[in-house]
Motif scaffolding. Sequence first.
Motif, PDB file in Angstrom:
ATOM      1  N   HIS A 193      -7.346   3.940  -2.756  1.00  0.00           N
ATOM      2  CA  HIS A 193      -8.517   3.663  -1.974  1.00  0.00           C
ATOM      3  C   HIS A 193      -8.930   4.529  -0.757  1.00  0.00           C
ATOM      4  O   HIS A 193      -9.973   4.871  -0.452  1.00  0.00           O
ATOM      5  CB  HIS A 193      -8.530   2.214  -1.449  1.00  0.00           C
ATOM      6  CG  HIS A 193      -7.923   1.068  -2.613  1.00  0.00           C
ATOM      7  ND1 HIS A 193      -8.943   0.857  -3.735  1.00  0.00           N
ATOM      8  CD2 HIS A 193      -7.260   0.053  -2.562  1.00  0.00           C
ATOM      9  CE1 HIS A 193      -8.390   0.045  -4.448  1.00  0.00           C
ATOM     10  NE2 HIS A 193      -7.088  -0.317  -3.908  1.00  0.00           N
ATOM     11  N   LEU A 194      -7.656   4.879  -0.079  1.00  0.00           N
ATOM     12  CA  LEU A 194      -7.890   5.840   0.688  1.00  0.00           C
ATOM     13  C   LEU A 194      -8.277   7.264   0.389  1.00  0.00           C
ATOM     14  O   LEU A 194      -9.049   7.906   0.982  1.00  0.00           O
ATOM     15  CB  LEU A 194      -6.424   6.046   1.521  1.00  0.00           C
ATOM     16  CG  LEU A 194      -6.210   7.150   2.536  1.00  0.00           C
ATOM     17  CD1 LEU A 194      -7.247   6.489   3.702  1.00  0.00           C
ATOM     18  CD2 LEU A 194      -4.658   6.944   2.969  1.00  0.00           C
ATOM     19  N   PHE A 213      -5.207  -0.129   4.419  1.00  0.00           N
ATOM     20  CA  PHE A 213      -5.638   0.199   3.081  1.00  0.00           C
ATOM     21  C   PHE A 213      -4.607  -0.679   2.181  1.00  0.00           C
ATOM     22  O   PHE A 213      -3.554  -0.645   2.336  1.00  0.00           O
ATOM     23  CB  PHE A 213      -5.438   1.868   3.042  1.00  0.00           C
ATOM     24  CG  PHE A 213      -6.324   2.439   4.111  1.00  0.00           C
ATOM     25  CD1 PHE A 213      -7.516   2.758   3.748  1.00  0.00           C
ATOM     26  CD2 PHE A 213      -5.820   3.042   5.181  1.00  0.00           C
ATOM     27  CE1 PHE A 213      -8.451   3.463   4.537  1.00  0.00           C
ATOM     28  CE2 PHE A 213      -6.356   3.642   6.085  1.00  0.00           C
ATOM     29  CZ  PHE A 213      -7.961   3.946   5.884  1.00  0.00           C
ATOM     30  N   VAL A 244     -15.267   1.484  -3.445  1.00  0.00           N
ATOM     31  CA  VAL A 244     -14.362   0.749  -2.316  1.00  0.00           C
ATOM     32  C   VAL A 244     -15.049  -0.456  -1.573  1.00  0.00           C
ATOM     33  O   VAL A 244     -16.124  -0.357  -1.218  1.00  0.00           O
ATOM     34  CB  VAL A 244     -14.154   2.133  -1.367  1.00  0.00           C
ATOM     35  CG1 VAL A 244     -13.486   1.489  -0.224  1.00  0.00           C
ATOM     36  CG2 VAL A 244     -13.819   3.230  -1.997  1.00  0.00           C
ATOM     37  N   ASP A 260     -10.586  -4.010  -0.623  1.00  0.00           N
ATOM     38  CA  ASP A 260      -9.698  -2.590  -0.985  1.00  0.00           C
ATOM     39  C   ASP A 260      -9.223  -2.045   0.474  1.00  0.00           C
ATOM     40  O   ASP A 260      -8.117  -1.583   0.692  1.00  0.00           O
ATOM     41  CB  ASP A 260     -10.410  -1.463  -1.645  1.00  0.00           C
ATOM     42  CG  ASP A 260     -10.997  -1.757  -3.039  1.00  0.00           C
ATOM     43  OD1 ASP A 260     -10.123  -2.416  -3.726  1.00  0.00           O
ATOM     44  OD2 ASP A 260     -12.021  -1.667  -3.253  1.00  0.00           O
ATOM     45  N   ILE A 261     -10.208  -2.356   1.583  1.00  0.00           N
ATOM     46  CA  ILE A 261      -9.722  -1.723   3.019  1.00  0.00           C
ATOM     47  C   ILE A 261     -10.166  -3.123   3.688  1.00  0.00           C
ATOM     48  O   ILE A 261     -11.344  -3.573   3.546  1.00  0.00           O
ATOM     49  CB  ILE A 261     -10.735  -0.650   3.245  1.00  0.00           C
ATOM     50  CG1 ILE A 261     -10.342   0.597   2.375  1.00  0.00           C
ATOM     51  CG2 ILE A 261     -10.628  -0.132   4.693  1.00  0.00           C
ATOM     52  CD1 ILE A 261     -11.073   1.853   2.547  1.00  0.00           C
ATOM     53  N   ILE A 293      -1.903   6.107   5.740  1.00  0.00           N
ATOM     54  CA  ILE A 293      -1.721   4.593   5.540  1.00  0.00           C
ATOM     55  C   ILE A 293      -1.172   4.163   6.936  1.00  0.00           C
ATOM     56  O   ILE A 293      -1.725   3.047   7.660  1.00  0.00           O
ATOM     57  CB  ILE A 293      -0.914   4.140   4.671  1.00  0.00           C
ATOM     58  CG1 ILE A 293      -1.708   4.401   3.198  1.00  0.00           C
ATOM     59  CG2 ILE A 293      -0.590   2.910   4.666  1.00  0.00           C
ATOM     60  CD1 ILE A 293      -1.102   4.234   1.823  1.00  0.00           C
ATOM     61  N   SER A 319      -9.204   9.810   5.955  1.00  0.00           N
ATOM     62  CA  SER A 319      -9.368   9.955   4.367  1.00  0.00           C
ATOM     63  C   SER A 319      -9.764  11.419   4.303  1.00  0.00           C
ATOM     64  O   SER A 319      -9.049  12.186   3.396  1.00  0.00           O
ATOM     65  CB  SER A 319     -10.155   9.234   3.424  1.00  0.00           C
ATOM     66  OG  SER A 319     -10.314   9.478   2.265  1.00  0.00           O
ATOM     67  N   ALA A 355       0.835  -1.355  -0.122  1.00  0.00           N
ATOM     68  CA  ALA A 355       0.086  -0.148  -0.149  1.00  0.00           C
ATOM     69  C   ALA A 355       0.791   1.145   0.007  1.00  0.00           C
ATOM     70  O   ALA A 355       0.473   2.275  -0.532  1.00  0.00           O
ATOM     71  CB  ALA A 355      -0.865   0.043   1.130  1.00  0.00           C
ATOM     72  N   ALA A 414     -12.076   5.544   9.407  1.00  0.00           N
ATOM     73  CA  ALA A 414     -11.271   5.624   8.254  1.00  0.00           C
ATOM     74  C   ALA A 414     -11.752   6.735   7.140  1.00  0.00           C
ATOM     75  O   ALA A 414     -10.976   7.442   6.542  1.00  0.00           O
ATOM     76  CB  ALA A 414     -11.562   3.980   7.272  1.00  0.00           C
TER      77      ALA A 414
END
Length: 639
Positions: free
Chosen positions: A325-326, A320, A550, A566-567, A310, A584, A238, A580
């Motif tokens: 994705h984040l 992540f 996501v 993805d997470i 991350i 983000s 990641a 999360a």
Amino acid sequence: MNAEAKVILKSTVNENESMFAKVKQHAELIAALLSGVLIAAGWLLDRNELTTSSIVTYLFAFIIGGFAKAKEGIEETIANKELNVEMLMIFAAVGSAIIGYWTEGAILIFIFAVSGALETYTMNKSHKEISALMEIQPEEALRITGGNEEKIHVSKLSIGDLILVKPGERVPSDGKIIKGHTTIDEAAITGESLPVSKDSGDYVFAGTVNLNGSITVEITKPNSETLFQKIIQLVQSAQSEKSPSQLFIERFEGTYVKVVLAVVVLMMFVPHFLLGWSWTETFYRAMILLVVASPCALVASIMPATLSAISNGARHGILFKGGVHLENLSHLKAIAFDKTGTLTKGKPEVTDIIAADGLSKNEILRIASSIESHSTHPLANAIVKYAKENLEESLIHPESIEDVAGWGVKAHIENEEWKIGKAAFVGIEAAQSFKDGAAAKMASEGKTVVFVQKSEEIVAILALQDVVREETKKAIDQLNNQGIYTIMLTGDSRNTGMAIAKESHVHDYIAECLPENKVEHLKNLQEKYGTVAMVGDGINDAPALATANVGIAMGEGTDVALETADIVLMKNDLPRIAEAINLSRKMNSIIKQNVIFSITVIMMLIASNFLQFVDLPFGVIAHEGSTILVILNSLRLLK
């Protein structure tokens, strides 16, 4: 050499290696500081009219402070066949020296080196959690073979091996407890600070701490495939994956550097002929433009912030799979939730017991659980579990028992026949009329009803339901407050879906939803809302997780979840989703602050240079200072 001398020698070697590693880790910062000392010395020599000595000192400051960045810039230019920010700084510093501004050129190198060291520190800091994880994994395990204990390296463990883990030790590899009871600290895996009780049959994971009680563990995975190793690989991957914003900035950088160099070349000649500037002034202003137009701060606006976010997530059990994705998480407009195992516990629990008048609920529960203890049906297991938690009396043994497949269980206790099962098994009319239709009321609330009959007469009903998790309401309320539309997708009946949706506080629900229907509903949500997330267990919901913008998997210590979404929430802790999203949003906010600030500084300095308001020292300090401020702003995400 005796044994004691060998130990001392080995200890000395290890200390020296450790010291060398620390020096190497901070080499850029040490070089930058040494460069600063040389700049101060060069300035003092110049003030005392020792010009030659001053220039030599400045040259050393250039070489020591600029070596790392110059090496990086030249290597990247050769590899990518494209000029970069580092090359602009080299040209600017050399240009300053050419026109006699040794102090300004050296200060430029010094501040550029400091900002580079700070950026390296950010990256090292972001890797710290992963390095710490790698360091805490045990290298040895105590294997039990034929009653004998043998200490071996974890790489030699095989599936099926038995190992002994004593109190205070870390679990060396993933496995299942076959003997013993203990409490395990799983913070390294889930980010959860509270220890978890473990009994025979429960799984334990490499890197977690056995707090009390010796346990015998059967290895279920080779060391290279443990959940611990997969988490390390996942976060490392990641951190190396770049977000869309970072990729855009890097593509923009190459074009921007070419434009700046072209403008600088024009700046060396055009003002002299059009504005009547002297050649010295023209070249001086061109060098200032080279400094202030460099996008150092802009380039440093994104990567440190992403790495910090991350790392922050990994420290709190939110993994992540990349910056993309984040970044997408902050744009969410809707989230779809799987019901079983996500919003609910995934296992039915007894919620109500209604007994006929004059009969004891506890006595009926005791008899019902005694009969159901001979069944493997999930509802039977739930009834037995409830009885063990709520009854002081021990269970009894039926004289005979018969499992009627698809209907229920029939048994004899003290020469009386008992039936436990569906309405049709005990008589539909009697079932419907019991306690003025209590069963129908329970069913309308989404509960599963089990009837208990004694000698052809219904004596009780037990209602069971997959219970909503305690933290679900809090989590959904947090998301609703964030302005996110929440919806539940379930394969259960409409009544069950309605009841769970109401208790969970989601905006809407879709019942009787098969896996392929979930994908279709997600596509509809994407058309309506844009960016949509799917939250599931990572196994049955794989198609939906892949379809969503996501995919968020509820980990609960399963490595399957690491492969599908993805997470990953390493613990089934729904409020972490809101955390999360906040992380983000904070990251994207900081990135916007950095980008706007860096562009504003560059534009102001360029305009001031054309108007001849800014000189080289101020241009150097303002431009490179903005880079340092941008990196420091990004470091806030590590908190």
